[in-house]
Design a protein around this motif. Structure first.
Motif, short mmCIF file in Angstrom:
data_model
loop_
_atom_site.label_atom_id
_atom_site.label_comp_id
_atom_site.label_asym_id
_atom_site.label_seq_id
_atom_site.Cartn_x
_atom_site.Cartn_y
_atom_site.Cartn_z
N ALA A 149 36.13 48.63 25.14
CA ALA A 149 36.25 48.41 26.58
C ALA A 149 37.69 48.06 26.95
N ASN A 150 38.30 47.18 26.17
CA ASN A 150 39.69 46.80 26.45
C ASN A 150 40.63 48.00 26.35
N ASP A 151 40.40 48.84 25.34
CA ASP A 151 41.25 50.01 25.17
C ASP A 151 41.07 51.02 26.30
N LEU A 152 39.85 51.12 26.82
CA LEU A 152 39.59 52.05 27.92
C LEU A 152 40.13 51.52 29.25
N LEU A 153 40.14 50.21 29.40
CA LEU A 153 40.65 49.62 30.64
C LEU A 153 42.18 49.69 30.71
N ARG A 154 42.82 49.68 29.57
CA ARG A 154 44.28 49.61 29.54
C ARG A 154 44.95 50.76 30.30
N PRO A 155 44.53 52.03 30.13
CA PRO A 155 45.17 53.11 30.89
C PRO A 155 45.01 52.93 32.40
N ALA A 156 43.82 52.48 32.82
CA ALA A 156 43.59 52.28 34.25
C ALA A 156 44.50 51.18 34.79
N GLN A 157 44.69 50.13 34.00
CA GLN A 157 45.53 49.01 34.44
C GLN A 157 46.99 49.44 34.61
N THR A 158 47.42 50.39 33.82
CA THR A 158 48.82 50.83 33.93
C THR A 158 49.02 51.83 35.06
N ILE A 159 47.96 52.56 35.42
CA ILE A 159 48.09 53.59 36.46
C ILE A 159 48.01 53.00 37.85
N ILE A 160 47.03 52.12 38.07
CA ILE A 160 46.81 51.60 39.41
C ILE A 160 47.78 50.46 39.71
N ASN A 161 48.25 50.43 40.93
CA ASN A 161 49.19 49.38 41.33
C ASN A 161 48.56 48.54 42.44
N ARG A 162 47.47 47.89 42.09
CA ARG A 162 46.76 47.09 43.08
C ARG A 162 46.66 45.65 42.60
N PRO A 163 46.85 44.68 43.49
CA PRO A 163 46.68 43.28 43.10
C PRO A 163 45.29 43.06 42.51
N GLN A 164 45.23 42.28 41.45
CA GLN A 164 43.98 42.10 40.72
C GLN A 164 43.32 40.77 41.06
N ILE A 165 41.98 40.81 41.11
CA ILE A 165 41.18 39.60 41.32
C ILE A 165 40.63 39.18 39.97
N THR A 166 41.09 38.05 39.49
CA THR A 166 40.70 37.62 38.14
C THR A 166 39.53 36.63 38.14
N ASP A 167 39.11 36.18 39.31
CA ASP A 167 37.97 35.26 39.38
C ASP A 167 36.76 35.91 38.72
#
Length: 460
Positions: A88-106
């Protein structure tokens, strides 16, 4: 609105993400290479993940969202439990680098979104479709809330006491605390459900709006229902908030969502859903208007206040009237608006009148109404009042041409318990030309009457 930043992913972003996810699954993790497996990966797994990521673009670094993806990989795509966290972490990583949106960590945010949709009466399959979350994950979450609700209502316990329960403790402290706070808010906070529904509307609009702004807009439409067009409403909101451009987008969005409607004259009205949601916010002010009018015995003015309301708001205001006024005031007020509004309101009033013995004469008159629903509901209300003086008229309605009226007449006679109805009820039970429902109601009424006669030997 041109000055609002658009967070939608471009086609190029989505293409890049698909390629990167394929690389993770096939190259980094050495996925299967058979034609069927490749087809499943490219046509099912990757599109599903892309859809989920794009619909939760501000949760890509959220720990709970990562758990949702793990759940998806394990239960939906049959990956081994031992690998889903890292995968899951490896699959999320590409999305995290592509999108430039503020993240909600709650960590509670994904659950908050799920239950906001749930409060809006979305089915779990629809929530799964909208969020991309696995259906069995949603099922489990709702089941846990229901179990917690039962535990809280039965034991009236604090969160700390919930944590001491073995089964509830398995939820984890974050999820349990969220569910506890959510349930206690639903029960204890005024207009909690309504606020959540309006928050969801704002979320669907995708505009920087506060619940109070939306309440103001809907209240203006309600106050001037069928009088304002879009431009007049935009002008009114612009004057109130100095954000006319924003509200132009809001109004367009609400019309597109059918949350507000246009009549034949192109004037704005509330939809049934928006009126039901806004009603609770309007009640304090409307209730105060009624109190002031009744304080000086001005029932005509109070009734005018009621009749000016949107149908959905009026129903809520009728409930307020029963709850807040004494019985004499409430009946006198509501009697004065009967047959002056919509058919739906009249039928609702008849059901309300079942709580007022003083409504007996009015309900008796309604037994002769041309509207079969009015007759049927009046029968039921008279049965609840229990005045045996209604028996003769109810017996006559056992021969009404409408099945539902006959059913309710039989039911009411059973509630009243008049022995005078026995002969006619027996006739109905033996008449196979009658519907099954009517005969069943008649048998039930006879059973109730006989039970009362056995308990009261002097009953005739």
């Amino acid at each position: 609105m041109s000055d609002l930043k658009q967070w939608d992913w471009t086609k190029n972003d989505l293409t890049t993400l698909k390629d990167n996810l394929a690389s993770v699954l096939l190259d980094e993790w050495g996925g299967p290479r058979s034609p069927l497996a490749l087809q499943y990966i490219h046509e099912t797994i990757i599109p599903d993940l892309v859809y989920c990521f794009s619909n939760n673009a501000d949760l890509l670094t959220n720990s709970t969202f990562a758990e949702v993806i793990q759940w998806k990989l394990k239960n939906q795509f049959a990956n081994p439990s031992a690998v889903v966290a890292d995968l899951a972490n490896d699959l999320l990583r590409p999305a995290q680098t592509i999108i430039n949106r503020p993240q909600i960590t709650d960590p509670k945010e994904p659950w908050r979104r799920i239950f906001r949709l749930w409060i809006c009466d979305e089915s779990l399959p629809n929530i799964a479709e909208r969020t991309g979350y696995p259906l069995d994950y949603l099922d489990l979450l709702v089941l846990r809330l229901k179990k917690l609700k039962i535990f809280i209502s039965t034991n009236r316990v604090s969160l700390l006491e919930c944590l001491q329960n073995t089964e509830l403790r398995e939820y984890g402290i974050e999820q349990l605390s969220f569910l506890y706070q959510f349930q206690t808010a639903l029960v204890g906070e005024p207009l909690c459900k309504e606020r959540l529904k309006l928050e969801q509307v704002i979320c669907d609009l995708g505009l920087p709006l506060q619940v109070s702004d939306l309440v103001t807009l809907l209240e203006i439409i309600h106050t001037h229902e069928g009088e304002l067009d879009e431009y007049a409403l935009i002008a009114a909101m612009g004057e109130a908030n100095h954000r006319g451009n924003l509200f132009s987008c809001v109004i367009d969005g609400l019309i597109a969502m059918h949350y507000i409607l246009k009549n034949k004259a192109e004037k704005l009205t509330l939809s049934e859903k928006s009126a039901q949601t806004i009603a609770g916010f309007l009640l304090p002010k409307l209730g105060e208007h009624l109190r002031r009018a009744l304080a000086i015995q001005d029932y005509e003015r109070a009734q005018e206040t009621l009749l000016r309301q949107n149908q959905e708001v009026l129903v809520k205001l009728i409930d307020w009237t029963i709850r807040e006024l004494n019985q004499e005031q409430a009946f006198k007020l509501l009697e004065g608006i009967f047959k002056k509004g919509s058919r739906r309101v009249d039928i609702y009033l008849i059901k309300v009148f079942a709580n007022f013995p003083s409504a007996f004469d009015l309900l008796m008159q309604c037994l002769g109404d041309n509207d079969s629903l009015i007759r049927a509901n009046s029968c039921e209300a008279l049965g609840q009042i229990g005045n045996k003086a209604a028996a003769f008229s109810l017996i006559q309605l056992l021969r009404d041409p409408v099945v539902e009226v006959k059913e309710m007449a039989a039911h009411a006679l059973g509630e009243i318990g008049s022995s005078a109805a026995i002969k006619e009820l027996v006739r109905v039970t033996e008449d196979y030309g009658e519907s099954v429902g009517v005969r069943d109601r008649a048998r039930g009424a006879l059973s109730k009457i006989e039970s009362r006669r056995e308990g009261s030997p002097n009953e005739k």
